[in-house]
Design an enzyme around this catalytic site. Structure first.
Site, PDB file in Angstrom:
ATOM      1  N   ILE A 178      -8.705   3.230 -13.134  1.00  0.00           N
ATOM      2  CA  ILE A 178      -9.883   3.648 -13.885  1.00  0.00           C
ATOM      3  C   ILE A 178      -9.527   4.276 -15.236  1.00  0.00           C
ATOM      4  CG2 ILE A 178     -10.097   5.937 -12.861  1.00  0.00           C
ATOM      5  CD1 ILE A 178     -13.206   5.150 -12.689  1.00  0.00           C
ATOM      6  N   TYR A 179      -8.275   4.747 -15.396  1.00  0.00           N
ATOM      7  CA  TYR A 179      -7.865   5.339 -16.672  1.00  0.00           C
ATOM      8  C   TYR A 179      -7.539   4.279 -17.722  1.00  0.00           C
ATOM      9  CZ  TYR A 179      -7.742  10.044 -14.619  1.00  0.00           C
ATOM     10  OH  TYR A 179      -8.070  11.246 -14.041  1.00  0.00           O
ATOM     11  N   ASN A 198      -6.317  13.172 -10.098  1.00  0.00           N
ATOM     12  CA  ASN A 198      -7.107  13.684 -11.206  1.00  0.00           C
ATOM     13  C   ASN A 198      -6.805  15.178 -11.321  1.00  0.00           C
ATOM     14  OD1 ASN A 198      -9.084  15.260  -9.637  1.00  0.00           O
ATOM     15  ND2 ASN A 198      -9.869  13.265  -8.999  1.00  0.00           N
ATOM     16  N   GLY A 254      -9.379   5.321  -6.010  1.00  0.00           N
ATOM     17  CA  GLY A 254      -8.119   4.607  -6.157  1.00  0.00           C
ATOM     18  C   GLY A 254      -7.012   5.151  -5.277  1.00  0.00           C
ATOM     19  N   VAL A 255      -5.806   5.242  -5.848  1.00  0.00           N
ATOM     20  CA  VAL A 255      -4.635   5.744  -5.132  1.00  0.00           C
ATOM     21  C   VAL A 255      -4.900   7.159  -4.618  1.00  0.00           C
ATOM     22  CG1 VAL A 255      -2.225   6.476  -5.422  1.00  0.00           C
ATOM     23  CG2 VAL A 255      -2.980   4.296  -6.369  1.00  0.00           C
ATOM     24  N   ASP A 256      -5.500   7.991  -5.442  1.00  0.00           N
ATOM     25  CA  ASP A 256      -5.778   9.377  -5.085  1.00  0.00           C
ATOM     26  C   ASP A 256      -6.623   9.449  -3.806  1.00  0.00           C
ATOM     27  OD1 ASP A 256      -5.832  12.170  -5.356  1.00  0.00           O
ATOM     28  OD2 ASP A 256      -7.394  12.152  -6.883  1.00  0.00           O
ATOM     29  N   ASP A 301       0.862  -1.173   0.000  1.00  0.00           N
ATOM     30  CA  ASP A 301       0.000   0.000   0.000  1.00  0.00           C
ATOM     31  C   ASP A 301       0.904   1.230   0.000  1.00  0.00           C
ATOM     32  OD1 ASP A 301      -1.583   2.170   0.750  1.00  0.00           O
ATOM     33  OD2 ASP A 301      -2.625   1.082   2.337  1.00  0.00           O
ATOM     34  N   ILE A 302       0.833   2.051  -1.042  1.00  0.00           N
ATOM     35  CA  ILE A 302       1.728   3.201  -1.171  1.00  0.00           C
ATOM     36  C   ILE A 302       1.570   4.185  -0.014  1.00  0.00           C
ATOM     37  CG2 ILE A 302       0.210   4.631  -2.616  1.00  0.00           C
ATOM     38  CD1 ILE A 302       2.843   5.255  -4.270  1.00  0.00           C
ATOM     39  N   SER A 354      -2.104   5.627 -14.195  1.00  0.00           N
ATOM     40  CA  SER A 354      -3.069   5.458 -15.292  1.00  0.00           C
ATOM     41  C   SER A 354      -3.581   4.036 -15.489  1.00  0.00           C
ATOM     42  CB  SER A 354      -2.525   5.991 -16.636  1.00  0.00           C
ATOM     43  OG  SER A 354      -2.506   7.401 -16.634  1.00  0.00           O
TER      44      SER A 354
END
Length: 174
Positions: free
Chosen positions: A124-125, A23, A31-33, A9-10, A121
């Site tokens: 979801i990208y 985003n 997500g990560v964000d 986990d970052i 990316s």
């Protein structure tokens, strides 16, 4: 530069900087964000709002990077970068590579020696993991930087395997 792969986990990384796959609004997301904003607390969002009110009123452009505090994270800074949405009909690989180059440029400006990257990316990208790994590793290796410790912190075993292939030079194209 030492490149390390971790399946982890970052938000738990003890590094000078962690990179957020943000985003363009810089105001959090999924997500990560979302994980970085939740674990880092309100100080990150406060810095992002200041950036939106000053330099990035229209949002952070794709391929660019900017730093904020890391709030309650173990890192000193969060470097936010906006990855491109994958397109089968348009080659956006230069924008994806730019995310890594620009993040390292910002890390150098901060004086960061260690940087932890997610697989930008690929959520979801929609960027295919193998191609994203090849671009990420290639961009990091080709970018002149004072960063000595680069970590790719990957959430899944599939992501780890794709980055392992890229580091070994066996990753395929798109």
């Amino acid at each position: 530069m030492r490149i390390t792969l971790l399946q982890d986990d970052i938000t738990r990384q003890d590094a000078d900087a962690i990179v957020n796959a943000a985003n363009s609004s810089l105001l959090g997301g999924g997500g990560v964000d979302g994980a970085i904003h939740r674990r880092g607390g309100p100080a990150i969002l406060a810095d992002c709002r200041m950036l939106r009110a000053s330099r990035y009123g229209r949002g952070l452009p794709t391929g660019q990077a900017v730093a904020t505090t890391a709030g309650e994270l173990r890192a000193r800074w969060v470097i936010h970068t906006v990855g491109p949405v994958f397109s089968a009909s348009q080659d956006r690989s230069e924008l994806l590579a730019s995310c890594y180059r620009e993040s390292l440029r910002v890390a150098d400006e901060l004086g960061a020696a260690s940087v932890a990257f997610p697989a930008i990316s690929t959520g979801i990208y929609g960027w295919p993991m193998g191609d994203a790994a090849r671009i990420a590793v290639g961009a990091v290796r080709a970018t002149p930087t004072r960063v000595t410790d680069v970590r790719f912190v990957l959430f899944s075993q599939d992501a780890y395997a794709a980055f392992e292939d890229a580091v070994a030079g066996t990753a395929g194209g798109p």
